[in-house]
Design an enzyme around this catalytic site. Sequence first.
Site, PDB file in Angstrom:
ATOM      1  N   SER A  30      29.012  54.627   8.586  1.00 31.85           N
ATOM      2  CA  SER A  30      28.904  53.447   9.458  1.00 31.85           C
ATOM      3  C   SER A  30      30.186  52.630   9.401  1.00 31.85           C
ATOM      4  CB  SER A  30      27.722  52.571   9.005  1.00 31.85           C
ATOM      5  OG  SER A  30      27.747  51.306   9.635  1.00 31.85           O
ATOM      6  N   TYR A  73      22.847  48.508   2.202  1.00 28.36           N
ATOM      7  CA  TYR A  73      23.060  49.488   3.273  1.00 28.36           C
ATOM      8  C   TYR A  73      24.540  49.842   3.380  1.00 28.36           C
ATOM      9  CZ  TYR A  73      23.452  51.249   8.095  1.00 28.36           C
ATOM     10  OH  TYR A  73      23.747  51.994   9.210  1.00 28.36           O
TER      11      TYR A  73
END
Length: 311
Positions: free
Chosen positions: A203, A216
């Site tokens: 990401s 995350y």
Amino acid sequence: MCDKTETPSQIQDHSDIPRQERQVQPGLESEMKPAPVVHQLPAEAGSENPCELLPYRPSGKLENRIAIVTGGDSGIGRSVATLYAMEGVSGIAIVHLPREQGDAQETKKRIESQSKCRVLLIAKDVGVEKNCEEIIEEVIGQFGKIDILVNNASEQHVCEDFSQISGDQIERTFRTNIFGMMFLAKYALRHMKQGGVIINTTSVTAYQGKPILVDYSSTKGAITSFTRSLSMQLASKGIRVNGVAPGPIWTPLIPASFSKDDMEVFGKEVPMGRAGQPSEVATSYVFLASSDSSYMTGQILHPNGGSIVNG
């Protein structure tokens, strides 16, 4: 405005996200408004209407290959599985959580209506090592080989005050996002041969951070390092390992994570000024799975709307 379900016409109509109720984790694509774009892309440069969405045009890049796509029931995973089938993959195993069965069935239906690809649905939690071993065994039993492993399953939970985060949440996020990738790669490699491909979803948060998604973002940084390190180990065996680091993409993780107000500004902070669609990311996975990327391993692609990141 266009029909926001199965007949999109303009990319902007699907990328301006309205206020909407927050979903329960992990989020369902069937409840998203507007619907994410799965197999259409903006028209090519020079078109009379460059914002128009047109069907993806396959060219047989992945004929007769067998792929596993975790998190393939919805979002980026659904689009990857759909484009792979359109590119000639003969079999796809879609791994999903049991509560995502409805979305998984819809993905299977979509693929089978657009191609001759056989679809195997596997409802298992990739955060459990035994499940990952069983997933690989089931795929081998069904298809006899594994050519492409797409590690895409992921979860995220907003935490405004890190001093209040629970140990259970940290473990859960790491189990789904990085442990599952390692477990699946471990067992898949027993069956992958020269020419095999592993593609991991990281990401933009691995490079820029995200204050409300500390755990995350940390898993995504681990995925980037895992991709680079494993690629070095497997290069001599002819197995390539690469990754994709999406920016703000309209997937079920978004309405399941953020507030109504967040929806209205989602994606607008990037230079392109809008959220991306799963189909605009899935083409990176097609490239990395095909011989077009034959001289690439240990690399990360960045479909993120123009955000500059340090490699």
